[in-house]
Design a protein around this motif. Structure first.
Motif, PDB file in Angstrom:
ATOM      1  N   SER A 252     102.627  16.407  43.058  1.00 52.25           N
ATOM      2  CA  SER A 252     101.957  17.503  43.772  1.00 52.25           C
ATOM      3  C   SER A 252     100.890  18.152  42.900  1.00 52.25           C
ATOM      4  O   SER A 252      99.809  18.507  43.381  1.00 52.25           O
ATOM      5  CB  SER A 252     102.977  18.556  44.210  1.00 52.25           C
TER       6      SER A 252
ATOM      7  N   SER B 283      97.938  15.881  42.975  1.00 51.27           N
ATOM      8  CA  SER B 283      97.217  16.033  44.247  1.00 51.27           C
ATOM      9  C   SER B 283      96.425  17.333  44.258  1.00 51.27           C
ATOM     10  O   SER B 283      95.284  17.384  44.727  1.00 51.27           O
ATOM     11  CB  SER B 283      98.198  16.053  45.426  1.00 51.27           C
ATOM     12  N   GLY B 284      97.042  18.377  43.720  1.00 54.20           N
ATOM     13  CA  GLY B 284      96.388  19.676  43.673  1.00 54.20           C
ATOM     14  C   GLY B 284      95.140  19.672  42.803  1.00 54.20           C
ATOM     15  O   GLY B 284      94.139  20.306  43.139  1.00 54.20           O
TER      16      GLY B 284
ATOM     17  N   THR C  62      92.373  17.975  44.813  1.00 55.72           N
ATOM     18  CA  THR C  62      91.848  18.879  45.841  1.00 55.72           C
ATOM     19  C   THR C  62      91.080  20.034  45.197  1.00 55.72           C
ATOM     20  O   THR C  62      90.032  20.450  45.688  1.00 55.72           O
ATOM     21  CB  THR C  62      93.007  19.441  46.693  1.00 55.72           C
TER      22      THR C  62
ATOM     23  N   GLU D  83      98.210  25.463  46.191  1.00 58.22           N
ATOM     24  CA  GLU D  83      98.370  24.956  47.569  1.00 58.22           C
ATOM     25  C   GLU D  83      99.328  23.771  47.607  1.00 58.22           C
ATOM     26  O   GLU D  83     100.225  23.704  48.459  1.00 58.22           O
ATOM     27  CB  GLU D  83      97.009  24.525  48.123  1.00 58.22           C
ATOM     28  N   ALA D  84      99.141  22.830  46.705  1.00 63.52           N
ATOM     29  CA  ALA D  84      99.964  21.609  46.712  1.00 63.52           C
ATOM     30  C   ALA D  84     101.422  21.930  46.416  1.00 63.52           C
ATOM     31  O   ALA D  84     102.331  21.425  47.090  1.00 63.52           O
ATOM     32  CB  ALA D  84      99.414  20.617  45.691  1.00 63.52           C
TER      33      ALA D  84
ATOM     34  N   ALA E 232     103.078  23.636  49.375  1.00 62.06           N
ATOM     35  CA  ALA E 232     103.417  22.677  50.436  1.00 62.06           C
ATOM     36  C   ALA E 232     104.641  21.855  50.059  1.00 62.06           C
ATOM     37  O   ALA E 232     105.500  21.583  50.897  1.00 62.06           O
ATOM     38  CB  ALA E 232     102.231  21.765  50.698  1.00 62.06           C
ATOM     39  N   ALA E 233     104.724  21.487  48.808  1.00 62.19           N
ATOM     40  CA  ALA E 233     105.813  20.608  48.384  1.00 62.19           C
ATOM     41  C   ALA E 233     107.130  21.348  48.190  1.00 62.19           C
ATOM     42  O   ALA E 233     108.191  20.807  48.488  1.00 62.19           O
ATOM     43  CB  ALA E 233     105.421  19.901  47.086  1.00 62.19           C
ATOM     44  N   LEU E 234     107.063  22.573  47.706  1.00 62.81           N
ATOM     45  CA  LEU E 234     108.298  23.262  47.331  1.00 62.81           C
ATOM     46  C   LEU E 234     108.718  24.375  48.290  1.00 62.81           C
ATOM     47  O   LEU E 234     109.903  24.651  48.421  1.00 62.81           O
ATOM     48  CB  LEU E 234     108.156  23.854  45.924  1.00 62.81           C
ATOM     49  N   LEU E 235     107.755  25.014  48.934  1.00 70.90           N
ATOM     50  CA  LEU E 235     108.110  26.107  49.850  1.00 70.90           C
ATOM     51  C   LEU E 235     107.909  25.674  51.303  1.00 70.90           C
ATOM     52  O   LEU E 235     108.798  25.105  51.911  1.00 70.90           O
ATOM     53  CB  LEU E 235     107.278  27.351  49.528  1.00 70.90           C
TER      54      LEU E 235
ATOM     55  N   PRO F 209     104.545  24.137  53.934  1.00 68.31           N
ATOM     56  CA  PRO F 209     103.110  23.840  54.078  1.00 68.31           C
ATOM     57  C   PRO F 209     102.370  24.955  54.811  1.00 68.31           C
ATOM     58  O   PRO F 209     101.190  25.164  54.582  1.00 68.31           O
ATOM     59  CB  PRO F 209     103.099  22.552  54.904  1.00 68.31           C
ATOM     60  N   ALA F 210     103.087  25.676  55.672  1.00 67.46           N
ATOM     61  CA  ALA F 210     102.435  26.734  56.444  1.00 67.46           C
ATOM     62  C   ALA F 210     102.073  27.938  55.580  1.00 67.46           C
ATOM     63  O   ALA F 210     101.316  28.804  55.997  1.00 67.46           O
ATOM     64  CB  ALA F 210     103.343  27.172  57.593  1.00 67.46           C
TER      65      ALA F 210
ATOM     66  N   GLN G  62     100.589  27.780  52.593  1.00 66.29           N
ATOM     67  CA  GLN G  62      99.572  27.449  51.597  1.00 66.29           C
ATOM     68  C   GLN G  62      98.517  28.545  51.453  1.00 66.29           C
ATOM     69  O   GLN G  62      98.204  28.976  50.344  1.00 66.29           O
ATOM     70  CB  GLN G  62      98.889  26.128  51.961  1.00 66.29           C
ATOM     71  N   ASP G  63      97.982  28.987  52.580  1.00 74.10           N
ATOM     72  CA  ASP G  63      96.931  30.009  52.527  1.00 74.10           C
ATOM     73  C   ASP G  63      97.475  31.346  52.026  1.00 74.10           C
ATOM     74  O   ASP G  63      96.806  32.074  51.296  1.00 74.10           O
ATOM     75  CB  ASP G  63      96.281  30.191  53.908  1.00 74.10           C
TER      76      ASP G  63
END
Lengths: 292, 389
Positions: free
Chosen positions: A8, A11-12, A15, A251-252, A255-258, A260-261, A263-264
């Motif tokens: 993650s 990936s982060g 991005t 953000e990554a 999404a991975a640990l908490l 995805p909604a 992120q913002d």
């Protein structure tokens, strides 16, 4: 769990580098001209659509389409600059309204020309897995990550080691004094818009190579670039990249640990915490206020 | 004497004339469509479907003339409300359209306040039907999507499912429906909500792969999200038997433009690709669509067509009864609708939802999308694992 976190973070970073590429152009223009270009995301998207057009009509892939996209986006950026220049008083506020309007015009123009349908590259190579064993990434992501790295180095060298780069920094520091030293502020500001347009073009190429595009995407790109710019603190390239990478990783991991909604929300929490501790953004860590 | 003679001759001649047909009524339907803005892509498809409905109605019913008055709401709730108010102000007795519950909610409320029936095919938000408005109707049903997805996964026999869905009302409602139906079959369900147009789906898919370890993945999102998710799925290769999506995956566009990315993936649909219709009306409508818009019709186009067909049929009945300006009668006719359209049955329940509507499941196979579920309407055989790797 360790594998999930490690992948993650990677990936982060990919991005985040992409966010940095978008924000770099916006920050450069703001530092030099005090213009908040709210159409910057639309310029990125315009580059992506020109890449799409080049692919469908000329058979050029996202990378090869960059010169063509660059020409179109530079023209659009110069037009933006000229429109903003018409309003010399209250420039910062006026530029918000003018560039916001330009953003709307560009979005609707893209709908008219390319329709509201989503578009994505037909060049399979860009979405194929990159040959990195433990690190999942697409070829396109890795390619544009590398290009971003090279661009950052080149831009840093240009700003610090060339006459035009120094002129740009001089105008950013003090427009009037720069003029007294023989630098033409208007021309220098135009140069900032052109360089920002070229950065937006590369970001647009990255966007088209790795994601599906559609006309309403411009606004969110501008917002993201704005958040990165403010988080970094105006005028600092290394901190700008740090801020972009931080947002990408936050953000990554969210999404991975908490969820995805969230992120913002997570991004905004980090944003507020940083600004609470460092009112001038991350650049407050070094106390620097110039483009370098 | 001469005058009487002329009058008598005139009356005689008029009496000999054949009975003239009833005067053709102009059936005006008013819609607001998201031609531009965030919902532009779906809004355009919906609008095109409505236009096909106009053409097909006018070909079939020569005694009336269907007219569509369409206003672009720019995917903006305030502009949708203004559009409805403008349509009502023009004397339109039946309004609708829209795409997205956040737009349709306030627009239908404006219609409700004006006392004009409102029909839509662009909302899966069950909350809108729960408002208790007796003049709000949806020609589609979230249950149809849930039943189709849960049905095919149940028949495959998976024991665990991860649902990735956009955190808006329509996707959440369908996700909840799939969860309810699968849980009843003792299937373990894990849901992950995300913002539409998330820039990177790899962390989400990786979480599903490494932590959930499901036997199937369900996707409830929109085209750009599907492309992002499937790019991540193809990269990370979670070991699942099937990937099933709701709308916008089993489409001609995806089959033509992304055959590799979606190979094996299933999606809800109303017809196979290449399109094979059994009835003449559907064939004619699809043919007209290709001619008018130069592309293959998709699910949203046909939902628009179904919506338009219902709306014009209601006005036709009102016109035949001479009550085209009687709102109460028109509302009654909407409620009484029992219509077999080429894209399914339309029959509204007490809440205004079309429970009679059902969907099938198609699977991307070598550039085509045969129907693989239910067995009754199947045009091809389901291939497992239903994944692109």
């Amino acid at each position: 769990m360790a594998e999930l976190i490690f992948q993650s973070v990677f990936s982060g970073l990919l991005t985040g580098a992409y966010y940095g590429l978008i924000a770099l152009g916006m920050a450069l223009v703001f530092s030099t001209t005090r213009v908040v270009n709210l159409a910057h995301g639309e310029l990125v998207l315009l580059a992506a659509y020109v890449s799409y057009q080049a692919e469908t009509t000329l058979g050029l892939g996202p990378l090869l389409a960059i010169p063509l996209a660059g020409a179109v986006v530079v023209v659009a950026a110069i037009a933006t600059m000229q429109l903003v220049a018409l309003k010399s008083r209250d420039r910062e506020v006026a530029s918000l309204l003018i560039t916001f309007g330009i953003g709307i015009i560009l979005t609707n123009g893209m709908v008219l020309v390319w329709s509201a349908d989503f578009r994505s590259t037909q060049a399979r190579w860009y979405i194929e897995p990159a040959p990195l064993k433990a690190l999942p990434a697409m070829n396109g992501e890795v390619l544009f990550f590398a290009i971003t790295g090279v661009l950052v180095v080149v831009l840093w060298w240009w700003l610090n080691r060339t006459w035009y780069g120094r002129a740009l920094r001089a105008v950013a520091s003090n427009r009037v004094s720069a003029g007294l030293l023989g630098i033409r502020p208007r021309r220098t500001e135009l140069l900032a818009f052109v360089v920002a347009a070229l950065l937006a073009t590369i970001a647009g190429g990255a966007l088209y190579a790795t994601r599906a595009i559609e006309p309403p995407m411009g606004g969110p790109l501008t917002t993201k670039a704005f958040v990165v710019t403010v988080l970094a603190g105006v005028g600092s390239m290394p901190f700008l990249l740090a801020a972009a990478l931080l947002i990408g990783v936050v953000e990554a991991l969210t999404a991975a640990l908490l969820s995805p909604a969230l992120q913002d929300v997570a991004t905004m929490v980090v944003f507020l915490l940083v600004l609470f501790a460092l009112p001038t953004g991350l650049s407050g860590l070094a106390g620097r206020k110039v483009v370098s | 004497m001469t005058t009487r003679f002329i009058a008598a001759i005139t009356v005689s001649i008029l009496g000999l004339l054949p009975v003239a047909p009833a005067r053709a009524a102009e059936l005006k339907v008013g819609v607001h469509d998201a031609i531009t803005g965030s919902m532009g892509q779906s809004g355009v498809a919906m609008d095109q479907g409505l236009r096909v409905a106009v053409e097909m109605f006018n070909r079939k019913h020569r005694e009336h003339r269907a007219v569509l008055i369409s206003i672009n709401d720019e995917s903006d709730p305030a502009k949708a409300v203004a559009a409805v108010e403008k349509l009502v102000g023009q004397g339109i007795q039946l309004v609708g359209g829209g795409f997205g519950s956040n737009i349709i909610g306030p627009a239908s409320e404006a219609a409700h306040k004006a006392g004009v029936p409102y029909l839509t095919g662009g909302s899966l938000g069950a909350g809108l039907s729960r408002r208790g408005y007796k003049d709000f109707f949806r020609v589609i049903s979230d249950d149809a999507y849930s039943r189709a997805i849960a049905g095919v996964l149940g028949d495959i026999g998976v024991k665990s499912v991860s649902i990735l869905h956009v955190n808006n009302d329509p996707c959440t409602v369908v996700a909840d429906g799939v969860e309810r139906l699968l849980s009843a079959r003792q299937v373990k369900v894990t849901k992950h909500a995300f913002e539409s147009k998330t820039p990177d789906f790899k962390p989400i898919v990786n979480r599903v792969k490494l932590q959930d370890r499901p036997e199937a993945i369900v996707l409830l999102a929109y085209e750009p999200d599907y492309i992002g998710i499937m790019s991540a799925v193809r990269l990370l290769k979670p070991q699942v038997k099937a990937v099933v999506a709701a709308w916008s995956v089993a489409t001609a566009k995806m089959a033509k433009e992304k055959p590799d990315l979606f190979a094996g993936v299933m999606g809800t649909t109303g017809f196979p690709f290449p399109v094979q219709f059994s009835d003449a009306e559907a064939t004619e409508a699809a043919s007209y669509y290709r001619q008018a818009f130069n592309k293959e019709p998709d699910h949203t186009v046909f939902v628009g067509y179904m919506l338009g067909t219902v709306m014009f049929d209601v006005l036709r009945r009102a016109a035949d009864a001479g009550k085209l300006n009687d709102r109460a009668y028109i509302l009654e006719q909407v409620r009484k609708t029992r219509l077999a359209t080429m894209y399914g049955q339309v029959q509204f329940n007490a809440a205004g939802d079309n429970d009679a509507w059902s969907l099938m499941v198609g699977q991307h196979q070598n550039g085509a999308i045969p129907i693989v579920w239910p067995a009754k309407g199947a045009t091809g055989k389901l291939k497992l694992p239903a994944v692109p790797y």
